[in-house]
Design an enzyme around this catalytic site. Structure first.
Site, mmCIF file in Angstrom:
data_model
loop_
_atom_site.group_PDB
_atom_site.id
_atom_site.type_symbol
_atom_site.label_atom_id
_atom_site.label_comp_id
_atom_site.label_asym_id
_atom_site.label_seq_id
_atom_site.Cartn_x
_atom_site.Cartn_y
_atom_site.Cartn_z
ATOM 1 N N ARG A 129 0.815 -1.232 0.000
ATOM 2 C CA ARG A 129 0.000 0.000 0.000
ATOM 3 C C ARG A 129 0.844 1.275 0.000
ATOM 4 O O ARG A 129 0.401 2.336 0.423
ATOM 5 C CB ARG A 129 -0.984 0.030 1.169
ATOM 6 C CG ARG A 129 -1.959 -1.112 1.139
ATOM 7 C CD ARG A 129 -3.244 -0.784 1.882
ATOM 8 N NE ARG A 129 -4.168 -1.886 1.761
ATOM 9 C CZ ARG A 129 -4.178 -2.939 2.564
ATOM 10 N NH1 ARG A 129 -3.329 -3.016 3.563
ATOM 11 N NH2 ARG A 129 -5.032 -3.903 2.371
ATOM 12 N N LYS A 150 2.680 11.499 -10.957
ATOM 13 C CA LYS A 150 1.757 10.633 -11.715
ATOM 14 C C LYS A 150 2.492 9.352 -12.068
ATOM 15 O O LYS A 150 3.562 9.407 -12.692
ATOM 16 C CB LYS A 150 1.300 11.313 -13.000
ATOM 17 C CG LYS A 150 0.166 12.292 -12.810
ATOM 18 C CD LYS A 150 -0.379 12.709 -14.164
ATOM 19 C CE LYS A 150 -1.499 13.701 -14.034
ATOM 20 N NZ LYS A 150 -1.967 14.176 -15.355
ATOM 21 N N GLU A 192 8.515 17.474 -25.049
ATOM 22 C CA GLU A 192 7.993 17.870 -23.724
ATOM 23 C C GLU A 192 8.608 19.203 -23.280
ATOM 24 O O GLU A 192 7.963 19.993 -22.599
ATOM 25 C CB GLU A 192 8.272 16.789 -22.669
ATOM 26 C CG GLU A 192 7.558 15.453 -22.902
ATOM 27 C CD GLU A 192 6.087 15.440 -22.502
ATOM 28 O OE1 GLU A 192 5.458 16.513 -22.413
ATOM 29 O OE2 GLU A 192 5.550 14.332 -22.293
ATOM 30 N N LYS A 234 6.851 22.678 -14.848
ATOM 31 C CA LYS A 234 6.143 21.501 -14.324
ATOM 32 C C LYS A 234 5.979 21.605 -12.804
ATOM 33 O O LYS A 234 4.900 21.362 -12.259
ATOM 34 C CB LYS A 234 6.915 20.232 -14.694
ATOM 35 C CG LYS A 234 6.335 18.974 -14.104
ATOM 36 C CD LYS A 234 5.496 18.177 -15.065
ATOM 37 C CE LYS A 234 4.725 17.074 -14.394
ATOM 38 N NZ LYS A 234 4.580 15.892 -15.189
ATOM 39 N N GLU A 244 -4.696 17.317 -10.165
ATOM 40 C CA GLU A 244 -5.409 17.677 -11.383
ATOM 41 C C GLU A 244 -6.891 17.963 -11.139
ATOM 42 O O GLU A 244 -7.763 17.469 -11.848
ATOM 43 C CB GLU A 244 -5.217 16.589 -12.455
ATOM 44 C CG GLU A 244 -5.423 17.141 -13.863
ATOM 45 C CD GLU A 244 -4.939 16.198 -14.956
ATOM 46 O OE1 GLU A 244 -3.750 15.824 -14.926
ATOM 47 O OE2 GLU A 244 -5.727 15.868 -15.833
ATOM 48 N N ARG A 248 -3.757 21.650 -13.395
ATOM 49 C CA ARG A 248 -2.727 20.697 -13.837
ATOM 50 C C ARG A 248 -3.026 20.137 -15.228
ATOM 51 O O ARG A 248 -2.113 19.742 -15.951
ATOM 52 C CB ARG A 248 -2.563 19.557 -12.824
ATOM 53 C CG ARG A 248 -1.464 18.591 -13.248
ATOM 54 C CD ARG A 248 -1.017 17.649 -12.152
ATOM 55 N NE ARG A 248 -0.025 16.731 -12.684
ATOM 56 C CZ ARG A 248 0.762 15.967 -11.957
ATOM 57 N NH1 ARG A 248 0.690 16.012 -10.648
ATOM 58 N NH2 ARG A 248 1.636 15.162 -12.523
ATOM 59 N N ASN A 252 -1.466 18.696 -20.149
ATOM 60 C CA ASN A 252 -1.889 17.683 -21.131
ATOM 61 C C ASN A 252 -1.999 18.252 -22.545
ATOM 62 O O ASN A 252 -2.614 17.634 -23.407
ATOM 63 C CB ASN A 252 -3.232 17.073 -20.715
ATOM 64 C CG ASN A 252 -3.120 16.315 -19.409
ATOM 65 O OD1 ASN A 252 -2.098 15.697 -19.126
ATOM 66 N ND2 ASN A 252 -4.154 16.371 -18.587
ATOM 67 N N HIS A 255 -2.105 15.956 -25.558
ATOM 68 C CA HIS A 255 -2.244 14.571 -25.090
ATOM 69 C C HIS A 255 -3.542 13.902 -25.531
ATOM 70 O O HIS A 255 -3.602 12.682 -25.590
ATOM 71 C CB HIS A 255 -2.128 14.509 -23.558
ATOM 72 C CG HIS A 255 -0.714 14.650 -23.075
ATOM 73 N ND1 HIS A 255 0.076 15.727 -23.402
ATOM 74 C CD2 HIS A 255 0.058 13.844 -22.307
ATOM 75 C CE1 HIS A 255 1.266 15.578 -22.842
ATOM 76 N NE2 HIS A 255 1.288 14.444 -22.178
ATOM 77 N N HIS A 259 -2.279 10.650 -26.943
ATOM 78 C CA HIS A 259 -2.494 9.357 -26.278
ATOM 79 C C HIS A 259 -3.277 8.410 -27.177
ATOM 80 O O HIS A 259 -3.009 7.207 -27.222
ATOM 81 C CB HIS A 259 -3.251 9.542 -24.960
ATOM 82 C CG HIS A 259 -2.355 9.919 -23.814
ATOM 83 N ND1 HIS A 259 -2.819 10.140 -22.543
ATOM 84 C CD2 HIS A 259 -1.018 10.100 -23.753
ATOM 85 C CE1 HIS A 259 -1.809 10.447 -21.747
ATOM 86 N NE2 HIS A 259 -0.708 10.438 -22.456
ATOM 87 N N HIS A 272 6.402 8.677 -27.220
ATOM 88 C CA HIS A 272 5.440 9.558 -26.557
ATOM 89 C C HIS A 272 5.597 10.996 -27.068
ATOM 90 O O HIS A 272 4.610 11.673 -27.376
ATOM 91 C CB HIS A 272 5.670 9.501 -25.046
ATOM 92 C CG HIS A 272 4.721 10.348 -24.262
ATOM 93 N ND1 HIS A 272 3.368 10.120 -24.219
ATOM 94 C CD2 HIS A 272 4.935 11.452 -23.503
ATOM 95 C CE1 HIS A 272 2.790 11.034 -23.464
ATOM 96 N NE2 HIS A 272 3.725 11.851 -23.013
#
Ligand code: NAD
Ligand code: GLY
Length: 368
Positions: A129, A150, A192, A234, A244, A248, A252, A255, A259, A272
């Site tokens: 956990r 993330k 990026e 960032k 987010e 935030r 993206n 993206h 994605h 990516h």
């Protein structure tokens, strides 16, 4: 940190979970002293997760430094590339962690690019956990992925769809490792860097264009400046909105389409950075088509990305229907509405909801 090399330090401000990003040459050789400085427990084993390419170059350097400071270190190596970011790899890491005796006071270190960072980070978030986590990025792209917490693995139907937020104890960015990056990965990472300029810093965007050749040549001073500026954008955004809730999402940019392209192409065909470069061109086109942009944004965006050696259009064999379907599985698709980050101007973006899918389809077609 002690030592003679120049180490740049930025802070991600998250209250009592704030952490530094150390950027400098040769930092892997100082992993042990940095781990001690941050109080990583010595009684519990550390697990370094890396991939085959990075491991063969840098694993020994990192583990030797940790061992010299008295840490017991185990390692786990995954295949190189996006395909490694899947649930089965997570199970394998847990097997290694249990065999090596990792307990709740242990630390998992990600040594590699964004793939290793996301995968090892998710392992750290879920093993028992949640255990401590450290990011040691080795790609340009990972100046983005190693900051902000993330962590995730992919599902065949959707990218990063199984994941968590799990912040590292610190980020140790040894820029010396970037000298061995393959040219395609250099270009991918620069997407990026460009993204961070395009969302928040017009001046830095112009600097990237002027210095594109130096960046492509991995010129240390230019790259170090770019990484610091990118990390600063960032870190600022994450400090404002860790989970987010709103702001935030500006990270993206590119993206929503990007994605979907990665999922449709099969993870790994497009890097990516390549996918989001095409996605950022799509967002700029969309912003102009919807009358959202207050100035021309497509031409400057695509010009910058082309100078950085990135694709700005979509290979014609990509199926528009499949791309549209993949977008519906995206985390940004909420309540049946398409959500995009769109540029208002160079260096300024906003989150726009409720975009008609016919218009998005038209833009995807126009990218071919
Ligand atoms: P990657 O981790 O696959 O690295 C790219 C390739 O370069 C790999 O083959 C790797 O083995 C090799 N490599 C890495 N470092 C090297 C070095 N120093 N020398 C030689 N070879 C090296 O890919 P990436 O581009 O770093 O990361 C992409 C991933 O990051 C994607 O999965 C993306 O979703 C994720 N990402 C996450 C976030 C986030 O906030 N968590 C943000 C952006 C991207
Ligand atoms: N790469 C998007 C984010 O970190 O939020």
């Amino acid at each position: 940190m002690s030592g003679t090399e120049q180490v740049r330090e930025l802070q991600v401000e998250l209250g009592d979970r704030s952490y530094p990003i150390y950027i400098g040459q040769g930092l892997l050789g100082r992993f042990g002293e940095t781990a001690e400085k941050h109080g990583l427990p010595k009684k519990s084993p550390i697990l370094v997760v890396t991939d085959e390419a990075v491991g063969s170059l840098y694993l020994e350097r990192a583990t030797a430094s940790l061992a010299a400071s008295g840490y017991v270190v185990a390692s786990h190596t995954v295949e190189a590339g996006e395909q490694a970011k899947r649930l089965e790899s997570l199970g394998d890491i847990v097997t290694t962690a249990l065999s090596a005796g990792l307990d709740r006071d242990s630390t998992i270190i990600a040594l590699g690019g964004g793939v290793v960072g996301d995968l090892a980070g998710f392992a750290a978030a879920s093993y028992m956990r949640g255990v401590r986590f450290v990011q040691a990025p080795t790609t340009i792209l990972a100046h983005d992925s190693s900051v902000g917490g993330k962590v995730a693995v992919n599902h065949p139907l959707a990218k990063n769809i199984i994941g968590a937020f799990h912040q590292p104890e610190f980020v140790l960015y040894d820029t010396e490792t970037l000298a061995t990056l393959p040219p395609r990965e250099v270009r991918s990472g620069l997407a990026e860097v460009a993204k961070h300029g395009l969302i928040r810093d017009r001046e830095f965007t112009a600097w990237c264009e002027t210095n594109a050749e130096k960046l492509l040549a991995v010129e240390p001073d230019a790259l170090s400046y770019a990484l610091r500026e990118g990390c600063a954008v960032k870190a600022w955004v994450v400090s404002q909105d860790e989970r987010e809730g709103g702001l935030r999402a500006i990270l993206n940019l590119g993206h929503t389409i990007g994605h979907a392209l990665e999922a449709v192409a099969g993870y790994g065909e497009l890097t990516h950075g390549e996918a989001i470069a095409i996605g950022m061109c799509g967002s700029a086109r969309l912003a102009e088509r919807l009358g959202f942009a207050a100035e021309p944004v497509y031409e400057p965006t695509s010009r910058l990305l082309a100078k950085l050696g990135l694709p700005t259009s979509l290979p014609s064999h990509y199926d528009t229907g499949a791309i549209m379907e993949a977008m519906m599985h995206d985390k940004k698709f909420r309540g049946g509405q398409m959500v995009f980050v769109l540029p208002k101007a160079i260096g300024e973006v906003d989150i726009v909801k409720g975009i008609p899918s016919e218009v998005v389809k038209e833009i995807v077609e126009s990218l071919k």
